[in-house]
Structure formats: C-alpha cells, structure tokens
Design an enzyme around this catalytic site. Structure first.
Site, PDB file in Angstrom:
ATOM      1  N   CYS B 190       0.850  -1.196   0.000  1.00 27.63           N
ATOM      2  CA  CYS B 190       0.000   0.000   0.000  1.00 27.63           C
ATOM      3  C   CYS B 190       0.888   1.249   0.000  1.00 27.63           C
ATOM      4  O   CYS B 190       0.591   2.253  -0.635  1.00 27.63           O
ATOM      5  CB  CYS B 190      -0.901   0.033   1.230  1.00 27.63           C
ATOM      6  SG  CYS B 190      -1.829  -1.481   1.518  1.00 27.63           S
ATOM      7  N   HIS B 194       1.129   5.349  -1.441  1.00 27.25           N
ATOM      8  CA  HIS B 194       0.443   6.233  -0.491  1.00 27.25           C
ATOM      9  C   HIS B 194       1.315   6.792   0.629  1.00 27.25           C
ATOM     10  O   HIS B 194       0.839   6.989   1.741  1.00 27.25           O
ATOM     11  CB  HIS B 194      -0.773   5.510   0.106  1.00 27.25           C
ATOM     12  CG  HIS B 194      -1.815   5.167  -0.911  1.00 27.25           C
ATOM     13  ND1 HIS B 194      -2.494   6.127  -1.631  1.00 27.25           N
ATOM     14  CD2 HIS B 194      -2.292   3.982  -1.336  1.00 27.25           C
ATOM     15  CE1 HIS B 194      -3.346   5.537  -2.449  1.00 27.25           C
ATOM     16  NE2 HIS B 194      -3.239   4.230  -2.303  1.00 27.25           N
ATOM     17  N   ARG B 237     -12.660  -1.150  -1.513  1.00 23.36           N
ATOM     18  CA  ARG B 237     -11.449  -0.389  -1.847  1.00 23.36           C
ATOM     19  C   ARG B 237     -10.197  -1.227  -1.586  1.00 23.36           C
ATOM     20  O   ARG B 237      -9.261  -1.258  -2.380  1.00 23.36           O
ATOM     21  CB  ARG B 237     -11.421   0.907  -1.041  1.00 23.36           C
ATOM     22  CG  ARG B 237     -10.169   1.747  -1.156  1.00 23.36           C
ATOM     23  CD  ARG B 237      -9.944   2.326  -2.541  1.00 23.36           C
ATOM     24  NE  ARG B 237      -9.170   1.429  -3.402  1.00 23.36           N
ATOM     25  CZ  ARG B 237      -8.800   1.705  -4.652  1.00 23.36           C
ATOM     26  NH1 ARG B 237      -9.147   2.831  -5.233  1.00 23.36           N
ATOM     27  NH2 ARG B 237      -8.109   0.846  -5.362  1.00 23.36           N
ATOM     28  N   CYS B 241      -7.298  -2.434  -4.281  1.00 22.67           N
ATOM     29  CA  CYS B 241      -5.860  -2.177  -4.133  1.00 22.67           C
ATOM     30  C   CYS B 241      -5.060  -3.478  -4.210  1.00 22.67           C
ATOM     31  O   CYS B 241      -4.038  -3.528  -4.877  1.00 22.67           O
ATOM     32  CB  CYS B 241      -5.572  -1.452  -2.823  1.00 22.67           C
ATOM     33  SG  CYS B 241      -5.897   0.330  -2.902  1.00 22.67           S
TER      34      CYS B 241
END
Lengths: 245, 280
Positions: B190, B194, B237, B241
């Site tokens: 992730c 991000h 979501r 991802c």
C-alpha cells in the site's frame, strides 16, 4: 505449516494459537485473545497465512497459488521494515540489498541488444497482467505489460503519465547508447535495487514478469533515437527562462 | 489581568471548537473546509465531483439504508434499533468514526461491516449465507445501503478509533505492518503509492497516509464511485488495491482486513470524515 513458520511464530504459537490454525476460513471466527502475545510482524503474518485474511488458494498465472504472492523474499522483508520505520536506509543495509540484486542478475547470452521500440511502447503502456482474484488476467489472451506509464513520464506527448518514478523523457537523447549505458539500463529493468536499494520499482527481470525479449523492446523504447521518448525538444537557455517567467 | 481574560477567551474558543467538531456536518462542507485550509492536488483533483457533492447519488442509498435500519426484518422480524455499533444500542450518530473497535460481547475488534453482519445474524436471525448478509457489493445491496446510512451519520465527526484495549492496539499495529508489507510479482505494498504527497499513478493523484487532511478523504468510504456508478465500501477499496498490487483477494470481515482498517482509520485521526464521499 513448515518448520520455518513454526520458528517464526515461536512463543506466541506455543501460547495456544496452534488450535486456531484449522479454523482459517470456514466456521466460527477464532478468538483474538492470543493476538496480543505476538509482535506486530508475527500477527500480520498470522492474519495473512492462518486467519483467512486472503483467498490464498486462488490459482496464479505462473502456475502456483495466490499464497506464493504473499511469501516475502529478503529484499521485500528488509525494505518493508525500513519503510514502516520511516528511517532512511543505512549504508550497511543498502550495501546488502545492492549485493542481493547483484547476485540475482542474469544477462542475455547473446549480449545486451536493443529490440523494437514500437513493441516496447505497447509494453510500456500496458497495465495488463498478473492481477488475480475477482478478475484474473488471462495471459493467453494478452501478454502482460510493464505498466511503465503508471509511474514514469516517457513520451513527452503523453499527458496521462504517473510521477511516482522519475521522468524518463529523452532518456536516450540524454544518455546515448554505448555499451555501458545499455548494461546500466538493463540492470535497472532487471533489478533496480542494484543502484537504488529499496526502490519501489518492480524487479521485472528477477521476478520474470517481463521476458528477455520484452526487456530488449522496452530498452529500445527508452534508448532508440527514433523512439518517441527521445523526440522532445531539449530545454535551451530561452525555454528555461520562459518556464521561470 | 488582560492576559487572564485573553487566556479564558482562548480556552472558551477552543472548547467551542471542540464542541463544534463533534457534530454532524454535510460532507460537501467538510471537504470545502479542507480544500480551503490547505493546498492539495489530491483533494482538488476532480472539480466536477466537488460540484456534484450535494447531489451525490450515495445520499439516496443512505436514505434507503435508513429505512432498512428501522424496519422489522429477518426471521425474527426486528429492526436494528438494538444493534450496538459501539456507542450503545441503536446509536448511529458518530458511531462509524470510532470503528474498528473492541466489542465486549464478541471479544473481538470489529469494523462496521463485520459488526453489521453480527447484528443481522444475531438480532434479526438472518442466516450468514442469506443474500441480505452475503451480498456486499453494489448500491442495491442491503449491506451497502446500511453501511452508507450508518457512515453518513458520522459526517463531520473527527476519526477517533479507540486504542485503549490491547487488542485494538495489536490490530492497529499489525495493520501498519500490512500497509508497508511488500510482496508479490511486483514488490508492491500500500505504501508504494500512499506515502508521498502529490504523486500520480497515470493521471490519478494519490493520497498520502502521512497527511491526515488528505487521508480523511481517502478513507471516507462508503463513497459513490464515478467509474462503476455505484456506492462502494472500505472493504471493496481494499480488494481493489490488492488486485492492483497483484496480490491475493482480501476477505471482507477477516481480521487482516479489520487490522488494515484499524491502521488507516488511526492515520486520519482528528480529521473530520466526509460521508458519503464521491470519488473518481
């Protein structure tokens, strides 16, 4: 469960977690009480591999199961920990990562050559491949791409390029195509950790997600003077001044 | 003298700010306030979405969820008015921003989705494999209607998931490990996308987990997703991802998913939620 994993979980498992391993996906949820006996890393691994967090049995394009995708190698493990710590990579660790990358490197038998930049462009633009789960990419329908545009600017005319990686517009114009530059570019595509330890760039060569031929084609897209990547007007003193104004 | 009056005025002002922060505010108002308070390419990337916020199709889904919540349903023909989402039976105001949290009755840290499943099965008597419980995606599913309604009652409240219980802390910390955990054919985590501000994947500007003002919008699900034209959940979501990361499909309601939600909600702590949101 392998011997390795038992060692990894060690005392936490001995505290009574072994009974949970059979309760992975079906049946009533396992009690969470023993979670606090584990380190965050142990708990994360437990949640992935033992507590039904993911559909691990789904088949992958490379003939294995989804589980394989969650097992970390050395570079993944070390770089994850560094990222989470928020600290800069120290020199010794950087050297170790770089050495691992060096070991992984396999060069093409016939030497490093440039392929076809037009095929390379297709590969650079394609984000297809290796996705699994709800909508699994079928590699017999379409070859996997490199998804270079997700992170890099390449053809300066393309507006929808990512910025997670550096701009590669004019890559070849700025660097030329001598043997050293060919080797350097090949190494970055194969395993960029050699020069940039803990980079976010995928290891296309080591993981085999691009074939040797595809790597040659992407290299042509980057380095061939005829490639659109190398057609941008280089900044002059006047354009640089205009950009400042 | 003057100083003490000034001091008292400051205390009063900060108290009233705190009181103001603890009440419902329209999602478009919360978003506009964020945009006015900082420059962020992520927050402002879709002018059209910002303009359309007051007419967000998710608002109608929330309305339908409100009806479902209060309607006697299931084999037991009772409503969800006795469902404890953490703030007492039937209390929905500000409940979502304090999830995931530890629940005494189950001995588990639960997110909104798993808590709803718990209430629908234990209170209303729905079978775990009934369509009402099992269908988790799409604006027409009970689960998305209920989630959108409950979450929308937290709009404007600051994210504040409790971390007092050792299990809440353990789950949050494991979620942080998951967030930074690289694996698979592309070495993605992730954190690959991000942990920086203003970066893009193709044309999409990415939110930064380390910037709570961006991150509150990033985690404000349920949101109406403009591409697929439907309301989507946090769990949806997460699945999206993991698909992009070339990693296995995550299982909604699993402790891995709840751990990840615990971490990402903690990362937005203190910032007001935008619910329901509208996303690209």
């Amino acid at each position: 469960m392998t011997i390795d994993r038992q060692t990894a979980f060690g005392a936490a498992l001995a505290a009574g977690l072994l009974v949970l391993t059979s309760a992975a996906s079906a049946g009533p949820p396992a009690p969470q009480a023993a979670y606090t006996a584990m380190s965050p890393e142990e708990l994360a691994d437990y949640l992935i591999f033992e507590a039904g967090g993911f559909d691990l049995n789904a088949p992958t394009q490379d003939g294995g199961t989804a589980r394989d995708r969650m097992v970390q190698d050395r570079i993944q493990k070390v770089c994850s920990a560094i990222g989470r710590s928020g600290k800069a990579l120290d020199r010794a660790t950087a050297a170790k990562i770089s050495a691992l990358a060096e070991e992984s490197m396999v060069f093409p038998e016939g030497g490093i050559v440039l392929g076809d930049w037009k095929r390379g462009e297709k590969i650079a633009r394609s984000g297809f491949g290796y996705r699994i789960g709800r909508d699994t990419d079928d590699h017999t329908r379409e070859p996997p791409g490199g998804n270079c545009y997700a992170c890099h600017q390449l053809d300066p005319k393309e507006i929808a390029h990512g910025t997670v990686g550096p701009s590669l517009a004019n890559y070849g114009t700025l660097r030329g195509t001598n043997d050293a530059m060919l080797k350097h570019t090949y190494q970055i595509l194969y395993n960029a950790h050699l020069f940039f330890p803990c980079t976010t760039m995928p290891r296309f060569g080591e993981h085999g997600t691009l074939t040797a031929e595809q790597i040659a084609d992407v290299m042509a897209y980057l380095l061939d003077p005829a490639s659109p990547v190398n057609q941008a007007a280089l900044p002059t003193a006047e354009t640089a001044q205009a950009a400042r104004d | 003298m003057f100083r003490s009056i000034l001091g008292a005025a400051c205390v009063a002002a900060s108290l009233s700010t705190a009181a103001f922060a603890e009440q419902w505010r329209a999602p478009e108002e919360v978003l506009q306030e964020l945009i006015d308070s900082k420059e962020s390419a992520y927050l402002t990337q879709s002018e059209q979405n910002i303009m359309m916020m007051p007419d967000n199709a998710a608002l109608f889904v929330a309305e339908e969820g409100k009806v479902l919540f209060h309607e006697p349903r299931g084999p037991n023909a009772v409503s969800l008015e006795t469902c404890d989402l953490g703030k007492g039976p039937g209390v929905v105001d500000g409940a979502y921003v304090e999830l995931p949290r530890y629940f005494e009755d189950t001995g588990r840290v639960m997110d909104l989705e798993s808590r709803l499943v718990h209430c629908m099965t234990s209170i209303q008597g729905f079978a775990p494999d009934s369509p009402e419980v099992k269908t988790r995606h799409g604006s027409t599913s009970d689960m998305m209607k209920l989630q959108t309604y409950i979450a929308s009652q937290s709009s404007g409240y600051p994210w504040n998931p409790p971390l007092d219980h050792p299990l809440e802390k353990a789950m949050r910390d494991a979620g942080e490990v998951l967030f930074y955990r690289r694996s698979g054919t592309s070495d993605f985590a992730c954190s690959t996308c991000h942990t920086q501000t203003g970066k893009r994947i193709r044309a999409s500007v990415l939110p930064n987990v380390k910037d709570p003002q961006e991150w509150t919008k990033a985690i404000s699900w349920p949101a109406f997703s403009v591409g697929p034209q439907e309301v989507r959940s946090s769990n949806h979501r997460i699945q999206g991802c993991y698909w992009q990361m070339r990693q296995p499909q995550s299982i909604p309601g699993s402790d891995a998913a709840i751990a990840l939600l615990s971490f990402w909600t903690d990362a937005a702590r203190g910032q007001a939620a935008i619910l329901p949101d509208k996303k690209r």
